[in-house]
Design an enzyme around this catalytic site. Structure first.
Site, PDB file in Angstrom:
ATOM      1  N   HIS A  64    -139.642  90.994  46.818  1.00 55.74           N
ATOM      2  CA  HIS A  64    -139.046  90.611  48.088  1.00 55.74           C
ATOM      3  C   HIS A  64    -139.753  91.404  49.183  1.00 55.74           C
ATOM      4  O   HIS A  64    -140.418  92.411  48.915  1.00 55.74           O
ATOM      5  CB  HIS A  64    -137.541  90.877  48.099  1.00 55.74           C
ATOM      6  CG  HIS A  64    -137.155  92.225  47.591  1.00 55.74           C
ATOM      7  ND1 HIS A  64    -137.124  92.542  46.245  1.00 55.74           N
ATOM      8  CD2 HIS A  64    -136.809  93.370  48.243  1.00 55.74           C
ATOM      9  CE1 HIS A  64    -136.755  93.803  46.083  1.00 55.74           C
ATOM     10  NE2 HIS A  64    -136.566  94.336  47.281  1.00 55.74           N
ATOM     11  N   HIS A 171    -105.557  68.015  31.886  1.00 48.69           N
ATOM     12  CA  HIS A 171    -105.226  69.420  32.033  1.00 48.69           C
ATOM     13  C   HIS A 171    -106.275  70.259  31.305  1.00 48.69           C
ATOM     14  O   HIS A 171    -107.318  69.763  30.881  1.00 48.69           O
ATOM     15  CB  HIS A 171    -103.808  69.708  31.530  1.00 48.69           C
ATOM     16  CG  HIS A 171    -103.562  69.286  30.122  1.00 48.69           C
ATOM     17  ND1 HIS A 171    -103.670  70.134  29.064  1.00 48.69           N
ATOM     18  CD2 HIS A 171    -103.225  68.065  29.594  1.00 48.69           C
ATOM     19  CE1 HIS A 171    -103.405  69.484  27.945  1.00 48.69           C
ATOM     20  NE2 HIS A 171    -103.131  68.236  28.236  1.00 48.69           N
ATOM     21  N   HIS A 451     -98.719  74.867  30.971  1.00 46.27           N
ATOM     22  CA  HIS A 451     -98.900  75.167  29.554  1.00 46.27           C
ATOM     23  C   HIS A 451     -97.717  75.926  28.969  1.00 46.27           C
ATOM     24  O   HIS A 451     -97.423  75.802  27.778  1.00 46.27           O
ATOM     25  CB  HIS A 451    -100.197  75.960  29.368  1.00 46.27           C
ATOM     26  CG  HIS A 451    -101.410  75.092  29.406  1.00 46.27           C
ATOM     27  ND1 HIS A 451    -102.634  75.509  29.849  1.00 46.27           N
ATOM     28  CD2 HIS A 451    -101.572  73.788  29.057  1.00 46.27           C
ATOM     29  CE1 HIS A 451    -103.503  74.520  29.762  1.00 46.27           C
ATOM     30  NE2 HIS A 451    -102.880  73.471  29.288  1.00 46.27           N
ATOM     31  N   ARG A 543    -101.363  61.679   3.226  1.00 54.42           N
ATOM     32  CA  ARG A 543    -102.483  60.736   3.236  1.00 54.42           C
ATOM     33  C   ARG A 543    -103.482  61.154   2.172  1.00 54.42           C
ATOM     34  O   ARG A 543    -104.193  62.148   2.337  1.00 54.42           O
ATOM     35  CB  ARG A 543    -103.138  60.713   4.617  1.00 54.42           C
ATOM     36  CG  ARG A 543    -102.192  60.391   5.774  1.00 54.42           C
ATOM     37  CD  ARG A 543    -102.855  60.646   7.110  1.00 54.42           C
ATOM     38  NE  ARG A 543    -103.335  62.028   7.181  1.00 54.42           N
ATOM     39  CZ  ARG A 543    -104.474  62.388   7.781  1.00 54.42           C
ATOM     40  NH1 ARG A 543    -105.252  61.487   8.342  1.00 54.42           N
ATOM     41  NH2 ARG A 543    -104.840  63.661   7.799  1.00 54.42           N
ATOM     42  N   ARG A 579     -99.341  58.348   0.024  1.00 57.22           N
ATOM     43  CA  ARG A 579     -99.907  57.023   0.293  1.00 57.22           C
ATOM     44  C   ARG A 579    -101.209  56.853  -0.471  1.00 57.22           C
ATOM     45  O   ARG A 579    -102.067  57.754  -0.487  1.00 57.22           O
ATOM     46  CB  ARG A 579    -100.163  56.850   1.794  1.00 57.22           C
ATOM     47  CG  ARG A 579    -100.644  55.448   2.171  1.00 57.22           C
ATOM     48  CD  ARG A 579    -100.810  55.322   3.673  1.00 57.22           C
ATOM     49  NE  ARG A 579    -101.892  56.168   4.179  1.00 57.22           N
ATOM     50  CZ  ARG A 579    -102.128  56.380   5.477  1.00 57.22           C
ATOM     51  NH1 ARG A 579    -101.320  55.828   6.383  1.00 57.22           N
ATOM     52  NH2 ARG A 579    -103.130  57.129   5.857  1.00 57.22           N
ATOM     53  N   GLU A 672     -97.438  47.650   8.249  1.00 56.47           N
ATOM     54  CA  GLU A 672     -98.383  48.017   9.302  1.00 56.47           C
ATOM     55  C   GLU A 672     -98.963  46.818  10.031  1.00 56.47           C
ATOM     56  O   GLU A 672     -99.710  47.008  11.006  1.00 56.47           O
ATOM     57  CB  GLU A 672     -99.540  48.823   8.712  1.00 56.47           C
ATOM     58  CG  GLU A 672     -99.115  50.089   7.994  1.00 56.47           C
ATOM     59  CD  GLU A 672    -100.274  50.751   7.282  1.00 56.47           C
ATOM     60  OE1 GLU A 672    -100.957  51.569   7.919  1.00 56.47           O
ATOM     61  OE2 GLU A 672    -100.505  50.439   6.095  1.00 56.47           O
ATOM     62  N   ASN A 695     -98.513  52.987  14.290  1.00 54.95           N
ATOM     63  CA  ASN A 695     -99.823  52.988  14.939  1.00 54.95           C
ATOM     64  C   ASN A 695    -100.560  51.673  14.707  1.00 54.95           C
ATOM     65  O   ASN A 695    -100.970  50.982  15.647  1.00 54.95           O
ATOM     66  CB  ASN A 695    -100.665  54.160  14.440  1.00 54.95           C
ATOM     67  CG  ASN A 695    -100.012  55.501  14.711  1.00 54.95           C
ATOM     68  OD1 ASN A 695     -99.060  55.596  15.476  1.00 54.95           O
ATOM     69  ND2 ASN A 695    -100.518  56.540  14.075  1.00 54.95           N
ATOM     70  N   ASP A 696    -100.757  51.328  13.435  1.00 58.86           N
ATOM     71  CA  ASP A 696    -101.449  50.075  13.133  1.00 58.86           C
ATOM     72  C   ASP A 696    -100.598  48.867  13.501  1.00 58.86           C
ATOM     73  O   ASP A 696    -101.123  47.848  13.972  1.00 58.86           O
ATOM     74  CB  ASP A 696    -101.825  50.018  11.649  1.00 58.86           C
ATOM     75  CG  ASP A 696    -103.151  50.715  11.361  1.00 58.86           C
ATOM     76  OD1 ASP A 696    -104.051  50.629  12.208  1.00 58.86           O
ATOM     77  OD2 ASP A 696    -103.272  51.355  10.312  1.00 58.86           O
ATOM     78  N   ARG A 706    -105.892  50.947  19.948  1.00 55.10           N
ATOM     79  CA  ARG A 706    -105.233  52.076  20.622  1.00 55.10           C
ATOM     80  C   ARG A 706    -106.225  53.139  21.069  1.00 55.10           C
ATOM     81  O   ARG A 706    -105.861  54.055  21.814  1.00 55.10           O
ATOM     82  CB  ARG A 706    -104.182  52.709  19.699  1.00 55.10           C
ATOM     83  CG  ARG A 706    -104.720  53.337  18.436  1.00 55.10           C
ATOM     84  CD  ARG A 706    -103.586  53.914  17.597  1.00 55.10           C
ATOM     85  NE  ARG A 706    -104.037  54.593  16.403  1.00 55.10           N
ATOM     86  CZ  ARG A 706    -104.256  53.999  15.239  1.00 55.10           C
ATOM     87  NH1 ARG A 706    -104.034  52.700  15.122  1.00 55.10           N
ATOM     88  NH2 ARG A 706    -104.671  54.685  14.191  1.00 55.10           N
ATOM     89  N   CYS A 743     -93.220  56.554   9.820  1.00 58.04           N
ATOM     90  CA  CYS A 743     -94.112  57.711   9.764  1.00 58.04           C
ATOM     91  C   CYS A 743     -95.225  57.633  10.793  1.00 58.04           C
ATOM     92  O   CYS A 743     -96.158  58.420  10.757  1.00 58.04           O
ATOM     93  CB  CYS A 743     -94.717  57.861   8.366  1.00 58.04           C
ATOM     94  SG  CYS A 743     -95.670  56.442   7.818  1.00 58.04           S
TER      95      CYS A 743
END
Length: 810
Positions: A64, A171, A451, A543, A579, A672, A695-696, A706, A743
């Site tokens: 400088h 968030h 939070h 699952r 399942r 489903e 969901n399904d 979705r 479920c």
């Protein structure tokens, strides 16, 4: 005097000067070309170097000019000369020559401090050899102008549009994941909402946008890896939809922060977490510290700040590791977001500017934190204002490391069985709480999407926020009833209410009566244990495909049997619904060589794949039946669409059982798809139980993915069409006395669970973190109220109408 931005023309890569003087003259040429200095400034640089070496060590020099020659500076700025091969500079070897044109010493000091903070050394080493201009912007916390839009409204060349589907808006937790993804690529990434835009790498900028659920945004990128970056951003944004929907709660209206004590001794605020509890109050008094400005030398204060930042990061990392053992992952996600905030380059650079002006480290840090927090406090959006608590939280952590202690071990001093009253509670302090340490929480400030409120819901802790200054005048040990669902704290309640409160029992309180039995979605003994601690009565869904996903390989019969046996032994005395493999469609497994399909969601998946592949089904069933002798195993068949499929699977199951001489187990059908819902009356005749996967069922009934960026928010199981299918299933199950459970995600939402109970469903399964808020929601209203609300929901014509019914309950 204006300051020139750091542009690519200010950076010369792969320079090869023959000696120090040549390097300094090349720097002078760059300054002149960038219109920072007059041509004579090169001589001033050489004269300054003759007075004392400008090498900082660590491979950096900062030439400088002399103070007497500042009249030759036309514009404040810097230029960078990169020398990959290195250049002898006195006793040092230099790889970066950063030329400074400044009419004060502030920029020199700031660059010195920034250089010190670019640790570990690998960060600097990467600059020595990089062939990317952008690398300098990233490490110095400067936005790359070459990839920046000319105005906030303009997007970068590559782009996609998206509608935010997160109920809690953008968030800190999702914003941190966006920023981490953006940092992985050699590209500038911009996120725009309307006319406001933010650098996708900077979590503070993303938070300031205040993007709410349902709002449209544009993500754009430029640079060598722009297209890959956008693809990764889209994947990250979509992947967060499910966890954000699972952990969010409706946003109540926040009352103004004023005195709101009514004549009947009720302090009102905003509901943040449902549930009622009767207990004495106890006030947490904040430990306010007036941070004095105690200047030292730039070097000493820089070292203090650097050490404090390191200590704060280590402390935060340790708390993140400890939070992994909690029954929910909310605390871990929030703390990880705070860690990213603490490592934000722009935050450190802002503090460095104050250090360079001669202020002390602690004072500079507090001023920087308060400046950022006030920016968020000034937002018109409640969600943005709620994030200021996170900024102040990380600020307190660093101040503590600097010896300006602002924290006390209030949990150790907390009396047992109390409703805690506080002005606010930092998220990191809330993350230390475990179930049972506090019965309820009332805050004068904060907000329902802060939070602290999110963690209260995860703990099943009744919570009220935004109650105003009157709350802080409540004396300790005041008898009170907190109603978190209504946002009310009743002081000195009548003896009748005190003797009969809808109080919060512990997770082990077996006398609790709810309109539904709560089970857990758990794939491992550890997940089941966490759910048991939250009061789950059994495993409603394991699952089996999760075993393969964790192993990253296909498991033979013996390996499957061992995993199922371990889970069965852990479930003795409870129930365990496993399942069958639900693969195919969007859950393809590479080693199976499944055929590619134009529409895999409507192709070979679930029960169809199992029936078509006996090489997969038979060892799978053998493993299950062998494990059944060790615990209460039930088998659930996925994606049933016809009675024929159910009967075919039952026949194969029976053949395997007889071959092994294994005990019989219940066999259920998972509903489903709409076809199974319409056939529920017939399926109930042949199944030992039914289980609804909302969901399904939702995405097949609405023909709406979705996870689609445009439709994710509308793919809601509360849609009237989906609710009417669920009601049809419930009626069919009841007519045939066939046990029925849910479920899917709807069961884990407090308002959704209330609707399901109102429809007559008495078994709900969800992840461990959802158990406390669902229990509190089911406890909050009578069965008659739930039935009446469900009737209104079935009669509704629109999704918005059903949402208003569930959200008005808190």
């Amino acid at each position: 005097m204006t300051t020139a931005p750091l542009l690519p023309l200010h950076i010369k890569l792969n320079a090869k000067p023959t000696d120090k003087s040549t390097a300094i003259l090349q720097v002078a040429d760059l300054m002149e070309a960038c219109k920072l200095t007059a041509p004579e400034y090169g001589a001033s640089l050489l004269q300054r170097e003759a007075v004392a070496s400008t090498s900082l060590g660590h491979g950096i020099a900062i030439p400088h000019g002399m103070p007497a020659h500042r009249h030759l500076i036309r514009q404040t700025g810097v230029v960078i000369l990169q020398i990959p091969e290195g250049l002898k500079w006195g006793d040092d070897t230099v790889h970066l020559v950063i030329g400074i044109a400044a009419d004060t010493d502030a920029h020199l000091s700031l660059l010195q401090r920034l250089t010190r903070l670019l640790q570990p050394p690998s960060r600097l080493l990467s600059l020595f050899t990089t062939d990317r201009h952008e690398a300098f912007y990233e490490l110095l916390g400067i936005q790359a102008p070459a990839h920046s839009p000319p105005s906030p409204q303009d997007d970068l060349p590559h782009r996609f549009e998206w509608r935010l589907a997160y109920p809690g808006g953008l968030h800190a937790r999702p914003a941190s994941e966006w920023a981490k993804t953006a940092h992985r690529f050699d590209a500038a990434i911009r996120v725009r909402r309307g006319n406001e835009s933010a650098d996708g790498r900077q979590i503070f900028e993303l938070l300031r946008l205040g993007i709410m659920q349902g709002e449209s945004l544009v993500v754009s990128a430029a640079g060598p890896e722009a297209e890959s970056a956008l693809q990764a951003m889209r994947i990250t944004m979509l992947a967060l939809c499910e966890p954000e929907n699972r952990t969010a709660a409706p946003m109540p209206t926040i009352p103004p922060l004023d005195d709101r004590t009514s004549p009947d001794r009720i302090v009102s605020g905003a509901p943040a977490s449902p549930g009622q509890v009767s207990a004495p109050t106890w006030r947490l008094r904040a430990n306010q510290v007036d941070v004095a400005d105690r200047p030292g030398t730039l070097q000493s204060e820089s070292c203090r700040l650097e050490l404090a930042l390191g200590e704060a990061l280590r402390s935060l990392t340790a708390q993140i590791e400890q939070s992994a053992s909690r029954p929910d992952n909310n605390a871990q996600g929030i703390l990880q977001a705070q860690r990213l905030m603490l490592d934000d380059r722009s935050l450190i650079a802002e503090c460095c500017q104050l250090l360079a002006q001669g202020h002390g480290a602690a004072w500079s840090w507090q001023q920087t934190i308060e400046n950022r927090a006030r920016q968020l406090d000034a937002s018109e959006r409640p969600m943005v204002r709620a994030r200021s608590a996170d900024i102040r939280d990380i600020g307190r952590r660093v101040l503590d490391a600097l010896g300006e202690s602002m924290q006390t071990d209030w949990i150790a001093a907390l009396p047992a069985d109390r409703i805690v009253i506080a002005d606010d509670l930092p998220p990191s302090e809330m993350a230390r709480l475990l179930p049972g340490q506090v019965l309820g929480l009332c805050l004068a400030g904060s907000g329902p999407q802060a939070h602290t409120a999110i963690l209260a819901r995860a703990l099943g802790l009744p919570c009220m926020v935004a109650a105003g200054a009157t709350l802080l005048s409540v004396p300790d040990d005041t008898p009170a009833i907190l109603d978190g669902a209504r946002g009310e704290l009743t002081l000195h309640p009548s003896s009748e209410r005190t003797n009969h409160p809808r109080s919060v029992p512990s997770a082990s309180d077996s006398a609790e009566v709810l309109p539904a039995t709560l089970f857990a979605n758990a794939d491992t003994p550890e997940q089941w244990q966490r759910a048991r601690e939250q009061g789950a009565c059994g495993v409603g869904l394991m699952r089996s495909e999760s075993l393969f996903l964790r192993a990253h390989d296909w498991l033979d019969e013996e390996a499957q049997c061992q995993a199922f046996r371990t889970m069965a032994k852990a479930s003795v005395g409870h129930s365990l619904v496993i399942r069958l493999l639900d693969i195919g469609g969007d859950k393809a497994w590479p080693t199976l060589s499944l055929p590619e399909e134009d529409n895999p969601a409507l192709g070979m998946r679930g029960v169809r794949l199992l029936l078509a592949r006996p090489d997969l089904l038979e060892p799978h069933l053998r493993a299950l039946y062998r494990a059944a002798s060790h615990g209460p195993v039930s088998i659930l068949i996925p994606m049933i669409t016809s009675v024929e499929e159910l009967l075919a699977l039952r026949e194969i199951c029976e053949a395997v059982r007889l071959d092994l001489q294994a005990p019989p187990v219940p066999i259920g059908a998972m509903i489903e798809v709409p076809a199974a819902a319409l056939l529920a009356d017939s399926l109930a005749k042949h199944a030992d139980f039914l289980s609804i996967g909302t969901n399904d069922l939702t995405q097949y009934a609405l023909a709406m993915d979705r996870q689609h960026p445009r439709f994710a928010m509308d793919a809601d199981a509360r849609h009237p069409a989906v609710l009417r299918l669920i009601d049809r299933i419930a009626q069919a199950a009841q007519a045939h006395d066939c046990p029925l459970s849910v479920c899917g995600a709807l069961a884990g939402q407090p308002g959704g669970a209330q609707l399901l109970c109102g429809l007559g469903i008495r078994s709900l399964s969800m992840v461990a973190a959802e158990l406390p808020p669902v229990r509190a929601a089911l406890r909050a209203d009578s069965v008659d109220t739930l039935v009446e609300r469900a009737k209104r929901a079935l009669a509704a014509d629109t999704l918005a109408a059903v949402r208003s019914l569930t959200e008005e309950t808190g």
